[in-house]
Design an enzyme around this catalytic site. Sequence first.
Site, PDB file in Angstrom:
ATOM      1  N   TYR A 222      33.099  86.871  35.413  1.00  0.00           N
ATOM      2  CA  TYR A 222      32.546  85.775  35.122  1.00  0.00           C
ATOM      3  C   TYR A 222      33.403  85.653  34.137  1.00  0.00           C
ATOM      4  O   TYR A 222      33.556  84.285  33.026  1.00  0.00           O
ATOM      5  CB  TYR A 222      31.074  85.725  33.961  1.00  0.00           C
ATOM      6  CG  TYR A 222      29.407  86.015  34.667  1.00  0.00           C
ATOM      7  CD1 TYR A 222      29.230  84.865  35.388  1.00  0.00           C
ATOM      8  CD2 TYR A 222      29.352  87.524  34.560  1.00  0.00           C
ATOM      9  CE1 TYR A 222      28.153  84.947  35.583  1.00  0.00           C
ATOM     10  CE2 TYR A 222      28.263  87.163  35.400  1.00  0.00           C
ATOM     11  CZ  TYR A 222      27.255  86.445  35.861  1.00  0.00           C
ATOM     12  OH  TYR A 222      26.604  86.250  36.736  1.00  0.00           O
TER      13      TYR A 222
ATOM     14  N   LYS B 212      16.715  96.680  34.698  1.00  0.00           N
ATOM     15  CA  LYS B 212      16.460  97.019  36.181  1.00  0.00           C
ATOM     16  C   LYS B 212      16.664  98.657  35.637  1.00  0.00           C
ATOM     17  O   LYS B 212      17.334  98.879  34.681  1.00  0.00           O
ATOM     18  CB  LYS B 212      18.784  97.318  37.134  1.00  0.00           C
ATOM     19  CG  LYS B 212      18.252  95.501  37.434  1.00  0.00           C
ATOM     20  CD  LYS B 212      19.482  95.844  38.763  1.00  0.00           C
ATOM     21  CE  LYS B 212      19.480  94.345  39.146  1.00  0.00           C
ATOM     22  NZ  LYS B 212      20.959  94.162  39.783  1.00  0.00           N
TER      23      LYS B 212
ATOM     24  N   HIS C  29      19.378  82.403  38.852  1.00  0.00           N
ATOM     25  CA  HIS C  29      20.637  83.112  38.415  1.00  0.00           C
ATOM     26  C   HIS C  29      21.511  82.327  37.789  1.00  0.00           C
ATOM     27  O   HIS C  29      22.615  82.537  37.647  1.00  0.00           O
ATOM     28  CB  HIS C  29      20.622  83.772  40.211  1.00  0.00           C
ATOM     29  CG  HIS C  29      21.415  85.170  39.736  1.00  0.00           C
ATOM     30  ND1 HIS C  29      20.702  86.607  39.342  1.00  0.00           N
ATOM     31  CD2 HIS C  29      22.243  86.048  39.751  1.00  0.00           C
ATOM     32  CE1 HIS C  29      21.491  87.373  38.987  1.00  0.00           C
ATOM     33  NE2 HIS C  29      22.862  86.930  39.166  1.00  0.00           N
TER      34      HIS C  29
END
Length: 302
Positions: free
Chosen positions: A281, A173, A246
């Site tokens: 996560y 990104k 994803h």
Amino acid sequence: MDYLTQHKQAFTEYLQIEKNASPYTVEYYNHDLEEFFAFVEREGFESLREIDQRAVRVFLTALYDRQLSRRSVSRKISSIRTFFKFLERENVIDSNAFMLISLPKAAKPIPGFLYEEEMEKLFEINDANDPLGQRNQALLEALYGTGIRVSECQSLRLKDIDFSVGTLLVRGKGKKERYVPFGSYAEKALQLYIHDGRKKLLEKSGSNSEVVFLNSRGNPITTRGIRLVLKNMMEKAALTINVHPHKLRHTFATHMLNEGADLRTVQELLGHESLSSTQIYTHVTKDHLRNIYLNSHPRAKK
């Protein structure tokens, strides 16, 4: 109003040039601004300098009256706050009334991931003698073995793969680059595909594309094409879960942390700017928690 259109155009150029925002991000900002501009016109404001805390509260009320989720409202306010911050920098307004608005963040859902047994089923279904089977295996190994985004995988070039040290040069990104290591399974799958299946696919198009992953016609595969490949793998493996790129990224991060990797390392591998993005996560599986308990607590051992 002409002045609103001018400000929006200047802001769009700022996002594209200075922030390197993706077209997807720019589209979301513009959509949120259009809603706010409609409010400005409806309320009869002659200038954005007139927007004060009272006006912001009225706008918030209008959003909640539409029964939007807290998450949607937060995103819209964040977009407009960034827009007003830009206007303040450009001396269009004196102060940013949206800076004083504090919205409680909605709880982030725990990302879904695959268990190792489920991953093994996916790894076993591709035909290593078929060009598309080789490509699919290389795709799967690359996505799971590195945790890269589907857009990063789709844009990989041959020169981005360094087999001598086992790394990928990934453009993430904001056009930020990072090196991501890959292991022996990904290396084996990529080597086979690049030196065999990819050449056969490339012959179909007659092109000299440097893109690593190609479709069945020998042209660069799209992100949608990668999602379709994974969907077909899932069906062949008779898995009842939805496998998408994803989810493989979630799985990569979850398995890394479950096996003892530290949060900062996973953050760097995933290309997250802030640690808070990686912290989602830190959940672990119930089985993993139980194993740690049984192996660690003095009163848990038989």
